[in-house]
Scaffold this motif. Structure first.
Motif, PDB file in Angstrom:
ATOM      1  N   GLU A  63       0.818  -1.211   0.000  1.00 39.95           N
ATOM      2  CA  GLU A  63       0.000   0.000   0.000  1.00 39.95           C
ATOM      3  C   GLU A  63       0.851   1.259   0.000  1.00 39.95           C
ATOM      4  OE1 GLU A  63      -3.246   0.369  -0.326  1.00 39.95           O
ATOM      5  OE2 GLU A  63      -3.414  -1.792  -0.616  1.00 39.95           O
ATOM      6  N   SER A  64       1.963   1.219   0.751  1.00 41.56           N
ATOM      7  CA  SER A  64       2.833   2.397   0.829  1.00 41.56           C
ATOM      8  C   SER A  64       3.431   2.729  -0.532  1.00 41.56           C
ATOM      9  CB  SER A  64       3.959   2.151   1.840  1.00 41.56           C
ATOM     10  OG  SER A  64       3.436   1.968   3.133  1.00 41.56           O
ATOM     11  N   MET A  65       3.875   1.701  -1.254  1.00 42.01           N
ATOM     12  CA  MET A  65       4.460   1.938  -2.569  1.00 42.01           C
ATOM     13  C   MET A  65       3.408   2.444  -3.553  1.00 42.01           C
ATOM     14  SD  MET A  65       7.601   1.461  -2.215  1.00 42.01           S
ATOM     15  CE  MET A  65       8.045   1.611  -3.949  1.00 42.01           C
ATOM     16  N   LYS A  66       2.183   1.939  -3.438  1.00 40.13           N
ATOM     17  CA  LYS A  66       1.108   2.412  -4.309  1.00 40.13           C
ATOM     18  C   LYS A  66       0.803   3.879  -4.046  1.00 40.13           C
ATOM     19  CE  LYS A  66      -1.113  -2.093  -4.947  1.00 40.13           C
ATOM     20  NZ  LYS A  66      -2.328  -2.922  -4.673  1.00 40.13           N
ATOM     21  N   ARG A  67       0.924   4.278  -2.781  1.00 40.18           N
ATOM     22  CA  ARG A  67       0.712   5.693  -2.434  1.00 40.18           C
ATOM     23  C   ARG A  67       1.814   6.556  -3.045  1.00 40.18           C
ATOM     24  NH1 ARG A  67       0.429   5.976   3.834  1.00 40.18           N
ATOM     25  NH2 ARG A  67       0.649   8.195   3.360  1.00 40.18           N
ATOM     26  N   PHE A  68       3.047   6.059  -2.988  1.00 42.17           N
ATOM     27  CA  PHE A  68       4.157   6.810  -3.557  1.00 42.17           C
ATOM     28  C   PHE A  68       3.976   6.997  -5.063  1.00 42.17           C
ATOM     29  CE2 PHE A  68       7.108   5.218   0.014  1.00 42.17           C
ATOM     30  CZ  PHE A  68       6.753   6.310   0.804  1.00 42.17           C
ATOM     31  N   GLU A  69       3.431   5.980  -5.731  1.00 42.27           N
ATOM     32  CA  GLU A  69       3.219   6.063  -7.175  1.00 42.27           C
ATOM     33  C   GLU A  69       2.211   7.144  -7.526  1.00 42.27           C
ATOM     34  OE1 GLU A  69       2.081   2.169  -8.352  1.00 42.27           O
ATOM     35  OE2 GLU A  69       4.096   1.297  -8.092  1.00 42.27           O
ATOM     36  N   ALA A  75      10.250  12.286 -11.360  1.00 44.99           N
ATOM     37  CA  ALA A  75      11.358  13.209 -11.630  1.00 44.99           C
ATOM     38  C   ALA A  75      12.261  13.372 -10.413  1.00 44.99           C
ATOM     39  CB  ALA A  75      10.815  14.571 -12.061  1.00 44.99           C
ATOM     40  N   ILE A  76      11.745  13.014  -9.240  1.00 48.61           N
ATOM     41  CA  ILE A  76      12.539  13.096  -8.010  1.00 48.61           C
ATOM     42  C   ILE A  76      13.078  11.729  -7.627  1.00 48.61           C
ATOM     43  CG2 ILE A  76      12.491  13.650  -5.542  1.00 48.61           C
ATOM     44  CD1 ILE A  76      10.298  15.681  -6.154  1.00 48.61           C
ATOM     45  N   PHE A  77      12.209  10.714  -7.645  1.00 46.57           N
ATOM     46  CA  PHE A  77      12.596   9.370  -7.210  1.00 46.57           C
ATOM     47  C   PHE A  77      13.637   8.717  -8.123  1.00 46.57           C
ATOM     48  CE2 PHE A  77       8.354   8.990  -4.900  1.00 46.57           C
ATOM     49  CZ  PHE A  77       8.947   9.164  -3.657  1.00 46.57           C
ATOM     50  N   ILE A  78      13.428   8.840  -9.434  1.00 41.41           N
ATOM     51  CA  ILE A  78      14.340   8.177 -10.374  1.00 41.41           C
ATOM     52  C   ILE A  78      15.773   8.714 -10.273  1.00 41.41           C
ATOM     53  CG2 ILE A  78      14.850   7.804 -12.812  1.00 41.41           C
ATOM     54  CD1 ILE A  78      11.865   7.513 -13.310  1.00 41.41           C
ATOM     55  N   PRO A  79      15.988  10.042 -10.301  1.00 37.72           N
ATOM     56  CA  PRO A  79      17.357  10.551 -10.135  1.00 37.72           C
ATOM     57  C   PRO A  79      17.964  10.147  -8.793  1.00 37.72           C
ATOM     58  CG  PRO A  79      15.950  12.264 -11.023  1.00 37.72           C
ATOM     59  CD  PRO A  79      15.048  11.137 -10.613  1.00 37.72           C
ATOM     60  N   ILE A  83      21.346   7.938  -8.630  1.00 37.31           N
ATOM     61  CA  ILE A  83      22.517   8.408  -7.879  1.00 37.31           C
ATOM     62  C   ILE A  83      22.954   7.360  -6.859  1.00 37.31           C
ATOM     63  CG2 ILE A  83      23.319  10.100  -6.179  1.00 37.31           C
ATOM     64  CD1 ILE A  83      21.560  12.168  -7.619  1.00 37.31           C
ATOM     65  N   GLY A  84      21.969   6.793  -6.158  1.00 32.78           N
ATOM     66  CA  GLY A  84      22.278   5.765  -5.167  1.00 32.78           C
ATOM     67  C   GLY A  84      22.958   4.558  -5.776  1.00 32.78           C
ATOM     68  N   TYR A  85      22.429   4.073  -6.903  1.00 34.34           N
ATOM     69  CA  TYR A  85      23.008   2.898  -7.564  1.00 34.34           C
ATOM     70  C   TYR A  85      24.407   3.189  -8.098  1.00 34.34           C
ATOM     71  CZ  TYR A  85      18.700   0.149  -7.384  1.00 34.34           C
ATOM     72  OH  TYR A  85      17.634  -0.589  -6.952  1.00 34.34           O
ATOM     73  N   ILE A  86      24.596   4.377  -8.655  1.00 37.18           N
ATOM     74  CA  ILE A  86      25.908   4.735  -9.199  1.00 37.18           C
ATOM     75  C   ILE A  86      26.963   4.791  -8.094  1.00 37.18           C
ATOM     76  CG2 ILE A  86      27.252   6.595 -10.252  1.00 37.18           C
ATOM     77  CD1 ILE A  86      24.821   7.247 -11.966  1.00 37.18           C
ATOM     78  N   VAL A  87      26.613   5.438  -6.983  1.00 35.45           N
ATOM     79  CA  VAL A  87      27.566   5.557  -5.872  1.00 35.45           C
ATOM     80  C   VAL A  87      27.869   4.195  -5.268  1.00 35.45           C
ATOM     81  CG1 VAL A  87      27.969   6.540  -3.583  1.00 35.45           C
ATOM     82  CG2 VAL A  87      26.877   7.923  -5.350  1.00 35.45           C
ATOM     83  N   LEU A  88      26.833   3.351  -5.093  1.00 38.53           N
ATOM     84  CA  LEU A  88      27.056   2.015  -4.545  1.00 38.53           C
ATOM     85  C   LEU A  88      27.922   1.174  -5.475  1.00 38.53           C
ATOM     86  CD1 LEU A  88      23.560   1.089  -3.055  1.00 38.53           C
ATOM     87  CD2 LEU A  88      25.655   1.647  -1.814  1.00 38.53           C
TER      88      LEU A  88
END
Length: 213
Positions: A63-69, A75-79, A83-88
């Motif tokens: 439910e929480s993820m559906k709310r986020f969608e 435009a905020i979540f994807i960047p 960034i997180g994946y690149i740094v990791l």
């Protein structure tokens, strides 16, 4: 107690009974131990990444993820995710590079430098994960306050009753408490896993300093 410490203990008991290891033999033992520790740091960091990724995918239909969608905040979540994946990925590369470098080291001085470099890398890795968690939480908090219709409705009701400040205070405090608990759990995990490995690596560093004397 590790192999090197056992040998040192035995030598102290009876120096004539046990053969005295040469400088190179002791160095090779420390090198082998250090290489193994750095390899485990790399493996555990990758396993940790796999765990969090699998957990994220398993919660995709919650439910929480559906709310986020519904926030329409790609435009905020994807960047933020990119960034997180690149740094990791960069940290994984550094951990693997440190392992390969230490494994091929043939100088005490260089090995000591690589041990210090590995310790710094792990500390930066832990710091990034904690900062990323806080930053992500702050972003989600603002999005909920700005775009979550349920939260907006509650805020409007609180404003109508003259308790808007109380509403925001309770909302923010609850978020901070949950975040503090999450950070505490992560710190405990990092202390139990990476902390122990770094402690052993630091012991190896001290042994190398003794060899240099």
């Amino acid at each position: 107690m590790d192999e090197l410490e056992l040998l040192k203990k035995d030598w102290n008991k009876d120096a004539n009974k046990y053969p005295k290891l040469t400088y190179n033999e002791i160095y090779k033992m420390i090198l082998k131990k250090s290489s193994s520790i750095v390899k485990w740091i790399f493996i555990i960091s990758v396993l940790e990444f796999i765990f969090w990724t699998a957990l994220s995918l398993s919660l995709k239909d919650s439910e929480s993820m559906k709310r986020f969608e519904q926030y329409n905040a790609e435009a905020i979540f994807i960047p933020l995710m990119v960034i997180g994946y690149i740094v990791l990925a960069y940290f994984f590369y550094l951990f693997f590079k440190n392992y390969k470098t230490i494994s091929a080291t043939d100088s005490t001085k260089v090995l000591m430098e690589n041990i210090l470099k590995t310790r710094k890398t792990v500390k930066y890795y832990v710091a990034f994960n904690l900062v990323y968690l806080v930053a992500s939480t702050v972003v989600v908090l603002f999005l909920e306050l700005d775009r979550d219709q349920l939260v907006i409705n509650k805020a409007q009701l609180a404003a109508a009753d003259g308790e808007i400040l109380k509403f925001y205070a309770v909302f923010i405090i609850a978020t901070v408490l949950v975040l503090a608990a999450a950070i505490g759990i992560l710190l405990l995990f990092y202390w139990l896993i990476y902390g122990i490995l770094l402690k052993r690596l630091n012991q190896n560093y001290k042994e190398l300093k003794k060899l240099e004397v």
